[in-house]
Design a protein around this motif. Structure first.
Motif, PDB file in Angstrom:
ATOM      1  N   VAL A 280       0.998  -1.177  -0.052  1.00  0.00           N
ATOM      2  CA  VAL A 280       0.080  -0.056  -0.070  1.00  0.00           C
ATOM      3  C   VAL A 280       0.810   1.237   0.091  1.00  0.00           C
ATOM      4  CG1 VAL A 280      -1.972  -1.021   1.077  1.00  0.00           C
ATOM      5  CG2 VAL A 280      -0.323  -0.016   2.626  1.00  0.00           C
ATOM      6  N   PRO A 281       0.453   2.311  -0.475  1.00  0.00           N
ATOM      7  CA  PRO A 281       1.281   3.538  -0.474  1.00  0.00           C
ATOM      8  C   PRO A 281       1.161   4.142   0.709  1.00  0.00           C
ATOM      9  CG  PRO A 281      -0.954   4.127  -1.398  1.00  0.00           C
ATOM     10  CD  PRO A 281      -0.892   2.455  -1.179  1.00  0.00           C
ATOM     11  N   ASP A 282       2.231   5.143   0.906  1.00  0.00           N
ATOM     12  CA  ASP A 282       2.447   6.008   2.354  1.00  0.00           C
ATOM     13  C   ASP A 282       1.196   7.030   2.070  1.00  0.00           C
ATOM     14  OD1 ASP A 282       3.154   7.369   4.402  1.00  0.00           O
ATOM     15  OD2 ASP A 282       4.982   7.770   3.889  1.00  0.00           O
ATOM     16  N   GLU A 283       0.399   6.939   2.808  1.00  0.00           N
ATOM     17  CA  GLU A 283      -0.742   7.786   2.923  1.00  0.00           C
ATOM     18  C   GLU A 283      -0.802   8.640   4.371  1.00  0.00           C
ATOM     19  OE1 GLU A 283      -4.107   6.142  -0.473  1.00  0.00           O
ATOM     20  OE2 GLU A 283      -4.075   5.449   1.615  1.00  0.00           O
ATOM     21  N   GLY A 284       0.207   8.506   4.907  1.00  0.00           N
ATOM     22  CA  GLY A 284       0.411   9.040   6.672  1.00  0.00           C
ATOM     23  C   GLY A 284      -0.448   8.202   7.560  1.00  0.00           C
ATOM     24  N   LYS A 285      -0.744   7.064   7.435  1.00  0.00           N
ATOM     25  CA  LYS A 285      -1.737   6.288   8.074  1.00  0.00           C
ATOM     26  C   LYS A 285      -0.841   5.529   9.058  1.00  0.00           C
ATOM     27  CE  LYS A 285      -5.351   5.244   5.162  1.00  0.00           C
ATOM     28  NZ  LYS A 285      -6.163   4.396   4.240  1.00  0.00           N
ATOM     29  N   VAL A 286      -0.967   4.921  10.148  1.00  0.00           N
ATOM     30  CA  VAL A 286      -0.206   4.568  10.877  1.00  0.00           C
ATOM     31  C   VAL A 286      -0.981   3.285  11.799  1.00  0.00           C
ATOM     32  CG1 VAL A 286       1.181   6.477  11.683  1.00  0.00           C
ATOM     33  CG2 VAL A 286      -0.919   5.828  13.245  1.00  0.00           C
ATOM     34  N   THR A 287      -0.302   2.233  12.116  1.00  0.00           N
ATOM     35  CA  THR A 287      -0.574   1.039  12.886  1.00  0.00           C
ATOM     36  C   THR A 287      -1.512   1.365  14.317  1.00  0.00           C
ATOM     37  OG1 THR A 287       1.139   0.557  14.033  1.00  0.00           O
ATOM     38  CG2 THR A 287       0.797  -0.369  11.731  1.00  0.00           C
ATOM     39  N   GLU A 288      -2.159   0.320  14.921  1.00  0.00           N
ATOM     40  CA  GLU A 288      -2.610   0.993  16.243  1.00  0.00           C
ATOM     41  C   GLU A 288      -1.511   1.226  17.362  1.00  0.00           C
ATOM     42  OE1 GLU A 288      -4.926  -2.496  17.439  1.00  0.00           O
ATOM     43  OE2 GLU A 288      -6.551  -2.321  16.178  1.00  0.00           O
ATOM     44  N   ASP A 289      -0.285   0.742  17.015  1.00  0.00           N
ATOM     45  CA  ASP A 289       0.650   1.403  18.075  1.00  0.00           C
ATOM     46  C   ASP A 289       1.313   2.508  17.519  1.00  0.00           C
ATOM     47  OD1 ASP A 289       0.611  -1.178  19.794  1.00  0.00           O
ATOM     48  OD2 ASP A 289       1.052  -2.233  17.728  1.00  0.00           O
ATOM     49  N   GLY A 290       1.035   3.213  16.322  1.00  0.00           N
ATOM     50  CA  GLY A 290       1.565   4.321  15.936  1.00  0.00           C
ATOM     51  C   GLY A 290       2.618   4.306  14.669  1.00  0.00           C
ATOM     52  N   TYR A 291       3.016   3.047  14.297  1.00  0.00           N
ATOM     53  CA  TYR A 291       3.866   2.837  13.359  1.00  0.00           C
ATOM     54  C   TYR A 291       3.470   2.995  11.730  1.00  0.00           C
ATOM     55  CZ  TYR A 291       5.411   0.094  17.429  1.00  0.00           C
ATOM     56  OH  TYR A 291       5.805  -0.249  18.730  1.00  0.00           O
ATOM     57  N   PRO A 292       4.219   3.701  11.209  1.00  0.00           N
ATOM     58  CA  PRO A 292       3.890   4.405   9.768  1.00  0.00           C
ATOM     59  C   PRO A 292       3.737   3.018   8.665  1.00  0.00           C
ATOM     60  CG  PRO A 292       6.276   4.534  10.025  1.00  0.00           C
ATOM     61  CD  PRO A 292       5.453   4.316  11.342  1.00  0.00           C
ATOM     62  N   ILE A 293       2.469   3.324   8.081  1.00  0.00           N
ATOM     63  CA  ILE A 293       2.214   2.186   7.018  1.00  0.00           C
ATOM     64  C   ILE A 293       2.385   2.749   5.510  1.00  0.00           C
ATOM     65  CG2 ILE A 293       0.437   1.091   6.130  1.00  0.00           C
ATOM     66  CD1 ILE A 293      -0.971   1.200   8.844  1.00  0.00           C
ATOM     67  N   GLY A 294       3.029   1.698   4.650  1.00  0.00           N
ATOM     68  CA  GLY A 294       2.832   2.085   3.477  1.00  0.00           C
ATOM     69  C   GLY A 294       4.451   2.467   2.823  1.00  0.00           C
ATOM     70  N   ASN A 295       4.402   1.976   1.502  1.00  0.00           N
ATOM     71  CA  ASN A 295       5.785   2.473   0.690  1.00  0.00           C
ATOM     72  C   ASN A 295       5.311   2.965  -0.498  1.00  0.00           C
ATOM     73  OD1 ASN A 295       8.232   1.703  -0.893  1.00  0.00           O
ATOM     74  ND2 ASN A 295       9.063   1.863   1.105  1.00  0.00           N
ATOM     75  N   ASN A 296       5.808   4.094  -1.169  1.00  0.00           N
ATOM     76  CA  ASN A 296       5.319   4.635  -2.432  1.00  0.00           C
ATOM     77  C   ASN A 296       6.276   4.142  -3.512  1.00  0.00           C
ATOM     78  OD1 ASN A 296       3.371   6.363  -1.212  1.00  0.00           O
ATOM     79  ND2 ASN A 296       4.881   8.046  -1.037  1.00  0.00           N
ATOM     80  N   ILE A 297       7.231   2.976  -3.090  1.00  0.00           N
ATOM     81  CA  ILE A 297       7.625   2.351  -4.300  1.00  0.00           C
ATOM     82  C   ILE A 297       7.250   1.015  -4.444  1.00  0.00           C
ATOM     83  CG2 ILE A 297       9.858   1.581  -5.241  1.00  0.00           C
ATOM     84  CD1 ILE A 297       9.949   4.663  -4.964  1.00  0.00           C
ATOM     85  N   THR A 298       7.417   0.277  -3.253  1.00  0.00           N
ATOM     86  CA  THR A 298       6.815  -1.025  -3.446  1.00  0.00           C
ATOM     87  C   THR A 298       5.332  -1.203  -3.677  1.00  0.00           C
ATOM     88  OG1 THR A 298       6.890  -1.457  -0.995  1.00  0.00           O
ATOM     89  CG2 THR A 298       8.696  -1.890  -2.125  1.00  0.00           C
ATOM     90  N   CYS A 299       4.741  -0.281  -3.327  1.00  0.00           N
ATOM     91  CA  CYS A 299       3.226  -0.407  -3.589  1.00  0.00           C
ATOM     92  C   CYS A 299       2.810  -0.783  -5.005  1.00  0.00           C
ATOM     93  CB  CYS A 299       2.426   0.783  -3.235  1.00  0.00           C
ATOM     94  SG  CYS A 299       2.887   2.268  -4.126  1.00  0.00           S
ATOM     95  N   ASP A 300       3.730  -0.210  -5.682  1.00  0.00           N
ATOM     96  CA  ASP A 300       3.370  -0.807  -7.348  1.00  0.00           C
ATOM     97  C   ASP A 300       3.935  -2.166  -7.702  1.00  0.00           C
ATOM     98  OD1 ASP A 300       4.009  -0.887 -10.144  1.00  0.00           O
ATOM     99  OD2 ASP A 300       5.061   1.112 -10.346  1.00  0.00           O
ATOM    100  N   VAL A 301       2.732  -2.734  -8.016  1.00  0.00           N
ATOM    101  CA  VAL A 301       2.938  -4.286  -8.240  1.00  0.00           C
ATOM    102  C   VAL A 301       3.786  -4.501  -9.147  1.00  0.00           C
ATOM    103  CG1 VAL A 301       1.030  -4.410  -9.998  1.00  0.00           C
ATOM    104  CG2 VAL A 301       1.594  -6.398  -8.650  1.00  0.00           C
ATOM    105  N   ASN A 302       4.167  -3.604 -10.185  1.00  0.00           N
ATOM    106  CA  ASN A 302       5.011  -4.082 -11.085  1.00  0.00           C
ATOM    107  C   ASN A 302       6.717  -3.889 -10.553  1.00  0.00           C
ATOM    108  OD1 ASN A 302       3.144  -3.946 -12.997  1.00  0.00           O
ATOM    109  ND2 ASN A 302       4.248  -2.990 -14.498  1.00  0.00           N
ATOM    110  N   VAL A 303       6.869  -2.956  -9.629  1.00  0.00           N
ATOM    111  CA  VAL A 303       8.131  -3.091  -8.788  1.00  0.00           C
ATOM    112  C   VAL A 303       8.442  -4.496  -8.086  1.00  0.00           C
ATOM    113  CG1 VAL A 303       9.471  -1.848  -6.774  1.00  0.00           C
ATOM    114  CG2 VAL A 303       8.228  -0.640  -8.688  1.00  0.00           C
ATOM    115  N   ARG A 304       7.188  -4.769  -7.515  1.00  0.00           N
ATOM    116  CA  ARG A 304       7.319  -6.078  -6.707  1.00  0.00           C
ATOM    117  C   ARG A 304       7.740  -7.358  -7.532  1.00  0.00           C
ATOM    118  NH1 ARG A 304       2.586  -3.889  -4.482  1.00  0.00           N
ATOM    119  NH2 ARG A 304       1.328  -5.749  -4.988  1.00  0.00           N
ATOM    120  N   LYS A 305       6.835  -7.398  -8.654  1.00  0.00           N
ATOM    121  CA  LYS A 305       7.293  -8.392  -9.683  1.00  0.00           C
ATOM    122  C   LYS A 305       8.461  -8.477 -10.485  1.00  0.00           C
ATOM    123  CE  LYS A 305       3.717 -10.110 -12.023  1.00  0.00           C
ATOM    124  NZ  LYS A 305       2.207 -10.343 -12.719  1.00  0.00           N
ATOM    125  N   ALA A 306       8.995  -7.215 -10.672  1.00  0.00           N
ATOM    126  CA  ALA A 306      10.264  -7.172 -11.240  1.00  0.00           C
ATOM    127  C   ALA A 306      11.338  -7.736 -10.256  1.00  0.00           C
ATOM    128  CB  ALA A 306      10.639  -5.538 -11.661  1.00  0.00           C
TER     129      ALA A 306
END
Length: 545
Positions: A280-306
């Protein structure tokens, strides 16, 4: 929460990280004083073995997770054999109700614990209830209740159908209710099981000694005594070279050393190493414990598959692991629920095409691709101190730059920092299990964002959830296989690297042991994550040739 995180982090780390406190001299001297096999007459049948081990852990209590990959100290209702199939152990028969909510086990009536107490159905009930109360990584959340109908009959009620319950039953050694206390598993006299061996001595951080349980209900083992030395990696090699051990864990970096009278025994595993890739992308969201969620590079499925298609697994194995590994394609390669269509061929050209299709181009000629002003770059974490994971990470990073125009910065990180960052940054992770429950925990959306290392990628898919739920609610393991396989790849999508690729799987570690040429360690099942305890799970089947 912090205690749970520490427990889970320790479980995720490879067993080879659990170095003992005792030095080389203390370990080898202990073996000599306790009856080293080498001292026996060559004409006598050997009945002892000395084992170089990585670490014993803090507790031998099955209710807190000890022995989940098998143990010679405890019996379980069922067990996984050398053919990777479930077979009866304490259970003489078992069955499940038509709605898959009630499991009934009948157990042997001739079993005693090593303290002399008979093993009854009430001990089974107590064990499962205690394991659930302690809430370790053993998944018993589906257990609503259990009761002893009589001395040999146990009935489990589940909150929902759970086809993997049998595998959970195989992971829990039964403890004696009357002898159990807060000190259970913490000293030799508080380690009371009903397996083929009993603990007779434990010098923490140095050694522990097992002897055959003369009251064991099964066949008596040929190996009557096992001295297990707790040593670091270099000490184990030195002990093997000096002839002070009969078998010793080793690593890919040391296994090229030749030792007269010994060979390197290779055991297949599903102890994989790969990269978790936030989906998922970094949209400023955090987990219940306050840890950041998301990465704007690996949210791209083509990057992951590459990263899946563009990295040569054999090159990683040769560069990082001296050739001592096998390519990995999923979390469960070779297991009964594995989908062989998970296998992909390395194709750097195809991988580069995926990146170009997604708009990642090297526009400034510096060798690294960009898109909308962002470089194709990210950090890759590994557990600090784990040289194997570091080596795998470095090989992947070098290939990614050279073949894909991708910049990966490798970083060693402590366990606490890992927990804070793993929802937003890729990391080298290791898994591998005897149970398909791992697949459910890794990829079902209900586990996204938990602090137990299962789905830090925040992978969610309605189709995957559907398949996994159907697998879990199947009435038999045989009926569930097709659903587990569809969750991996159904021809169009799935958790595999052909599909959504929340993981890039690279290697299955070959578990390596320096072993005397005349020692037979029986038929080893495919080893789960961790190199030490899976080895001696079948100690009762070992013999000298």
């Amino acid at each position: 929460m912090r205690k749970r995180i520490r427990i889970l982090a320790a479980l995720v780390c490879a067993a080879c990280l659990l170095a003992g406190c005792g030095g080389r001299d203390s370990g080898t001297e202990a073996a000599k004083t306790q009856g080293e096999p080498a001292a026996e007459s060559s004409s006598a049948v050997k009945t002892e073995v000395v084992i170089g081990f990585s670490g014993e852990g803090d507790s031998f209590d099955p209710c807190t997770g000890f022995g989940y990959t098998g143990s010679p100290l405890y019996s379980s209702l069922v067990r996984v054999n050398g053919d990777n199939q479930l077979e009866k152990d304490l259970a003489t028969e078992y069955g499940v109700s038509g709605d898959a909510l009630t499991w009934t086990f009948r157990i042997r009536d001739d079993v005693t614990f090593t303290n002399g107490d008979p093993l009854r159905a009430s001990d089974v009930v107590f064990t499962f209830q205690t394991a659930k109360e302690k809430a370790t990584y053993l998944d018993l959340t589906m257990l609503a209740s259990c009761r002893a109908a009589d001395d040999v009959t146990v009935e489990f009620k589940l909150t929902k159908p759970c086809v993997t319950f049998l595998y959970t039953a195989a992971q829990i050694g039964i403890v004696p209710e009357r002898a159990y206390s807060d000190r259970f598993g913490l000293s030799a006299d508080q380690i009371i099981g009903s397996g083929p061996y009993k603990m007779v001595q434990w010098d923490k951080g140095q050694q522990f000694i097992l002897e055959a349980n003369e009251d064991y209900y099964g066949a008596q083992p040929q190996i009557k005594r096992a001295v297990v030395l707790v040593q670091d990696e270099d000490a184990r090699l030195a002990a093997a070279q000096a002839g002070e051990v009969d078998i010793a864990l080793t690593s890919a970096t040391l296994a090229t050393v030749e030792i007269e009278g010994m060979h390197v025994e290779r055991v297949t595993s599903v102890d994989n190493r790969g990269i978790t890739l936030p989906t998922v992308p970094d949209e400023g969201k955090v987990t219940e414990d306050g840890y950041p969620i998301g990465n704007n590079i690996t949210c791209d499925v083509n990057v992951r598959k590459a990263l899946c298609y563009g990295i040569d697994r054999q090159q990683v194995i040769d560069e990082a692991l001296n050739g001592f590994a096998e390519p990995a394609y999923s979390e469960c390669d070779g297991m009964p629920w594995w989908n062989p269509e998970d296998v992909i061929e390395t194709d750097a050209e195809y991988a580069a095409g995926l990146l170009e299709e997604a708009g990642w181009l090297d526009q400034d000629g510096d060798g690294i691709r960009e898109k909308d002003g962002a470089r194709l770059a990210f950090n890759l974490m590994y557990f600090a101190g784990d040289s194997m994971r570091q080596a795998v990470a470095m090989s992947v990073a070098n290939q990614a730059r050279e073949k894909l125009g991708m910049e990966i910065t490798v970083e060693g990180v402590g366990a606490d920092d890992t927990v804070k960052r793993m929802f937003s940054e890729p990391m080298i992770m290791g898994w591998g299990s005897d149970s398909p429950m791992t697949s459910y925990m890794l990829f079902h959306s209900s586990n996204a964002g938990k602090t137990d290392f299962y789905n830090p990628e925040f992978y969610t898919s309605g189709k995957t959830d559907e398949y996994l739920d159907k697998a879990m609610t199947s009435l038999s393991l045989e009926d569930s296989i097709g659903w587990w396989q569809k969750a991996q790849w159904d021809g169009e999508t799935g958790t595999s690297m052909r599909g959504e690729a929340p993981w890039a799987f690279y290697v299955n570690m070959t578990h390596l042991y320096y072993m005397r040429d005349d020692l037979d360690i029986g038929k080893q099942r495919i080893h789960a994550h961790g190199q030490a305890w899976p080895l001696i799970a079948n100690l009762a089947e070992w013999s000298w040739k």
